[in-house]
Design a protein around this motif. Structure first.
Motif, PDB file in Angstrom:
ATOM      1  N   HIS B 311       3.209 -18.410   7.766  1.00  0.00           N
ATOM      2  CA  HIS B 311       2.538 -17.694   8.891  1.00  0.00           C
ATOM      3  C   HIS B 311       2.301 -18.595  10.039  1.00  0.00           C
ATOM      4  CE1 HIS B 311       0.091 -14.857  10.622  1.00  0.00           C
ATOM      5  NE2 HIS B 311      -0.962 -15.648  10.732  1.00  0.00           N
ATOM      6  N   GLU B 312       1.924 -20.205   9.555  1.00  0.00           N
ATOM      7  CA  GLU B 312       1.917 -21.043  10.707  1.00  0.00           C
ATOM      8  C   GLU B 312       3.251 -20.991  11.693  1.00  0.00           C
ATOM      9  OE1 GLU B 312       0.816 -25.068   9.593  1.00  0.00           O
ATOM     10  OE2 GLU B 312       2.222 -25.794  10.983  1.00  0.00           O
ATOM     11  N   ILE B 315       3.598 -18.363  13.773  1.00  0.00           N
ATOM     12  CA  ILE B 315       2.674 -18.518  15.092  1.00  0.00           C
ATOM     13  C   ILE B 315       3.452 -19.274  16.134  1.00  0.00           C
ATOM     14  CG2 ILE B 315       0.514 -19.271  15.981  1.00  0.00           C
ATOM     15  CD1 ILE B 315      -0.683 -18.517  13.254  1.00  0.00           C
ATOM     16  N   ARG B 316       4.071 -20.642  15.484  1.00  0.00           N
ATOM     17  CA  ARG B 316       4.449 -21.649  16.436  1.00  0.00           C
ATOM     18  C   ARG B 316       5.700 -21.036  16.975  1.00  0.00           C
ATOM     19  NH1 ARG B 316       2.826 -26.709  15.550  1.00  0.00           N
ATOM     20  NH2 ARG B 316       1.280 -26.890  13.735  1.00  0.00           N
ATOM     21  N   LEU B 402       5.721 -14.262  10.774  1.00  0.00           N
ATOM     22  CA  LEU B 402       4.411 -13.936  11.405  1.00  0.00           C
ATOM     23  C   LEU B 402       3.799 -12.970  10.647  1.00  0.00           C
ATOM     24  CD1 LEU B 402       3.085 -14.980  14.059  1.00  0.00           C
ATOM     25  CD2 LEU B 402       3.814 -12.844  15.316  1.00  0.00           C
TER      26      LEU B 402
END
Ligand SMILES: Nc1ncnc2c1ncn2[C@@H]1O[C@H](COP(=O)(O)OP(=O)(O)OP(=O)(O)O)[C@@H](O)[C@H]1O
Ligand SMILES: [Mg+2]
Lengths: 298, 405
Positions: B311-312, B315-316, B402
């Motif tokens: 998920h991170e 986001i990135r 995401l």
């Protein structure tokens, strides 16, 4: 030149018998400076459309021009750069990095631009001041309220001066007071000249929009100009495309649905009748045809 | 320099937030580095030991043997000579003595392989006939008594090594005591200081040797075959030059037949070195397997980290990170894991070395190049085993990442 130009964009999931059509030959043109509210029932393809416009996803068919440039088949690194420089995202679930403090979260997009630490923190600080959170710079995301978190996310979306802000249900997890603050903020951003695309289930929020787009089953069924400051009027006509806002409403059945419809719109009986057959095939077809006609006109 | 400093901070932050996991992951590398570095430094220590031992007896010592002895790395070759397909005679001895660069020339002749005293029989060594120059040629001092003098009249006396004293006489200073060699009584007139030996030096363990005068030995055996001649060059004559001269002179007197071998001490040195390098390399490569295991640990934990942080990653990517930037982020993390592990391993190796020196006779030597290579290898392990997880992370599609919860 339109800032966003989608031509017959489709998005299919799965294949063979299991193919699901999330977007069905959608054409949409957005001019710079518009504030477009996208509405429609759950599963109608709003998020799918936003993800394709935001270059997070690729269309299965169709063309997409961003700032006049064809982008749908760009290499991932080019797409990443286009995303970084022209698009800012605001998500329903905020999507801050939990292990970074507010300041670092906001500054993160600048990191990927290669900006030095001091410079990007200074810039992040300025933006945070603009969203009214100057005193929360060193808080961790979990130490913020929902409304504050979303304002931080907006600050992050703004830090690269993107032309386009894409907000998928930015107020979906917020109470009305926080929603209001967030919407005022987006409204300011719009007034500063940015193009905004916002998905919402709340008709009240159309008062901030200059244009309202309705979707149903992967098709744009209505696309109308709207006056800023007023709740969009023809909403009433398309009311039956409105989603059942919560699951509880789903369960509560007809009476709850009737509650969701302003009483002065029709007699209670008529409303109930309409609601009983929301998936009327004929109506849907008509709506879709209307949408296509409108698309050609604009 | 896109986001480099940023990546370092992100990586350190990520590793610190799961300290135990990072530490356990590093453990593999730490153990690997310690075992490889310790093996290599033990080998290095042994090499230094051999070198100093050989140099002590004189790096410029030249040994002439009968026959062609190319592969004389077995322990007995020094005593018996490898094969008798040629001989060295008194004539050869005289030839060598006449070579201009030779300073002292000492022959060894085989006299017997047992000696007895009362009812004790000593048969672990050799009785060697030699001349008075021996202590000087070997660079060895006497512990008690004296060695034969050059040109001394013939006497029935012997000089012995320390093991002979202990095992034949059961005491340390059997000066004046008698033993029987080939039916003849010999009196002990001197005992050598302990010869510094290592099992790894090809050659003779003189602690087991009994020396009698060369002429006495000849009389006893009626045989004048010499199995080895030791030659030390004059000052400022190189041993290679002298070795070449000796070879030439002997060739001439042997009618151009090369039925003898002229060995320089540095040949022995090279031989010992090769053997040690081979052994160290072998053991180190076995120890190196633990480094691979450490690398697999990193691979494993990084794959887990990539999945956990999908998920991170989403986001990135949404805020503009390119595939390469994500790749760098996870590569940095893997390399930090392995290189910090490497540094800790090197520090632990220093400690291990210290413990070895305190509690054992071994003197491992840890040099800067060994440490630098160990560090380099750790970094390499991080790169090799970090690449797959980092690529997995980099290639995730933004929307899928995401959506992942
Ligand atoms: N990864 C996926 N795999 C398969 N089907 C998907 C996937 N993502 C979306 N869909 C389908 O595409 C359709 C449109 O989904 P989308 O998320 O765009 O709806 P939405 O309008 O945003 O709904 P909501 O208001 O609930 O957020 C849905 O029918 C959904 O099931
Ligand atoms: Mg959605």
């Amino acid at each position: 030149m339109p800032i966003i130009e989608l031509t017959e964009v489709s998005k299919l999931y799965g294949f063979g018998d299991a193919t699901a059509v999330a977007l069905d030959e959608v054409s949409l043109t957005v001019e710079s400076g518009e504030f477009v509210a996208v509405m429609g029932p759950s599963g109608s393809g709003k998020s799918t459309l936003m993800n394709i416009i935001g270059l997070l996803d690729r269309p299965t068919h169709g063309n997409y021009k961003l700032n006049g440039r064809k982008v749908e088949r760009l290499r991932p690194s080019r797409q990443a750069k286009a995303r970084r420089d022209t698009i800012g995202f605001v998500f329903q679930s905020f999507n801050l990095l939990p292990k970074l403090n507010v300041l670092d979260n906001v500054a993160l997009p600048l990191t990927y631009k290669g900006m030095g630490r001091v410079k990007r923190q200074k810039r992040a600080s300025e933006i945070l001041d603009r969203v009214g959170l100057a005193d929360r710079e060193y808080f961790m995301p979990r130490q913020l309220s929902g409304g504050q978190t979303q304002r931080v996310a907006i600050a992050r979306a703004l830090i690269n001066n993107p032309n386009i802000i894409i907000a998928d249900e930015p107020t979906g997890n917020l109470d009305s007071a926080s929603s209001r603050l967030v919407m005022e903020l987006l409204s300011d951003v719009h007034k500063a000249g940015n193009t905004i695309l916002m998905v919402t289930h709340n008709p009240e929020l159309t008062r901030y929009a200059s244009r309202v787009v309705f979707m149903h089953d992967g098709v744009i069924v209505a696309d109308e100009q709207s006056t800023i400051g007023e709740v969009h009027q023809s909403l009433r006509r398309s009311m039956y495309f409105m989603p059942k806002t919560t699951e509880e409403d789903d369960l509560a059945g007809v009476s709850a649905l009737m509650q969701a419809i302003p009483e002065k719109l029709t007699g209670k009986k008529k409303a109930a009748k309409d609601k009983k057959k929301p998936k009327n095939a004929k109506t849907k077809y008509k709506a879709g045809a209307n949408a296509k006609k409108r698309g050609k006109k604009s | 320099m896109i986001g480099r400093s940023g990546n370092l901070r992100i990586a350190i932050e990520a590793l610190r937030s799961s300290k135990w996991r990072s530490l356990l992951t590093m453990l593999g590398i730490i153990i690997g580095v310690v075992s490889v570095v310790t093996t290599v430094s033990l080998g290095e220590g042994a090499k230094r030991g051999v070198i100093s031992q050989i140099e002590q007896s004189g790096a410029d010592l030249i040994t002439v043997r009968p026959g062609i002895t190319e592969n004389n790395d077995n322990k007995t070759s020094g005593l018996v000579g490898s094969n008798y397909n040629g001989t060295l005679s008194n004539r050869d001895l005289e030839v060598i003595r006449k070579v201009p660069g030779a300073y002292s020339v000492v022959p060894f002749s085989y006299v017997a392989n047992t000696a007895s005293q009362e009812d004790v029989i000593f048969n672990k060594g050799l009785v060697i006939g030699t001349t008075g120059g021996l202590p000087q040629v070997l660079g060895q001092k006497m512990q008690y008594g004296t060695f034969f003098k050059e040109d001394e009249p013939q006497r029935d006396t012997a000089v012995i090594g320390q093991r002979v004293a202990e095992q034949l006489f059961g005491e340390n200073v059997p000066i004046g005591k008698f033993m029987t060699i080939r039916g003849k009584q010999f009196m002990v007139q001197g005992i050598f200081e302990e010869f510094d030996t290592s099992a790894l030096v090809p050659g003779t363990d003189y602690n087991y040797a009994i020396f009698v005068q060369y002429d006495t030995g000849k009389e006893l055996t009626g045989d004048s075959d010499i199995y080895q001649i030791l030659v030390r060059p004059k000052k400022d004559v190189g041993s290679s030059v002298l070795a070449a001269d000796i070879t030439k002179a002997l060739q001439k007197s042997h009618a151009n037949q090369e039925d003898f071998t002229v060995l320089e001490q540095k040949d022995k040195l090279a031989e010992a070195n090769n053997l040690l390098t081979l052994m160290t390399g072998f053991v180190a490569s076995i120890a190196g397997i633990s480094l691979v295991v450490g690398g697999i640990g990193i691979l494993n934990i990084m794959l887990v980290a990539v999945t956990e942080r999908t998920h991170e990653i989403g986001i990135r990517k949404a805020i503009g990170a390119t595939n390469k930037q994500i790749l760098n982020q996870f590569m940095t993390e893997a390399v930090i894991l392995s290189s910090v592990g490497g540094v800790i391993g090197i520090i632990m190796s220093l400690l291990t070395n210290y413990l070895f020196r305190i509690f054992t006779d071994l003197t491992p030597i840890l040099t800067w190049p060994i440490m630098a290579i160990a560090f380099g290898v750790s970094v390499l392990v991080g790169i090799i085993f970090g690449v797959t997880p980092a690529l997995t992370a980099a290639r995730k599609r933004p929307i899928d990442a995401l959506r992942y919860e």
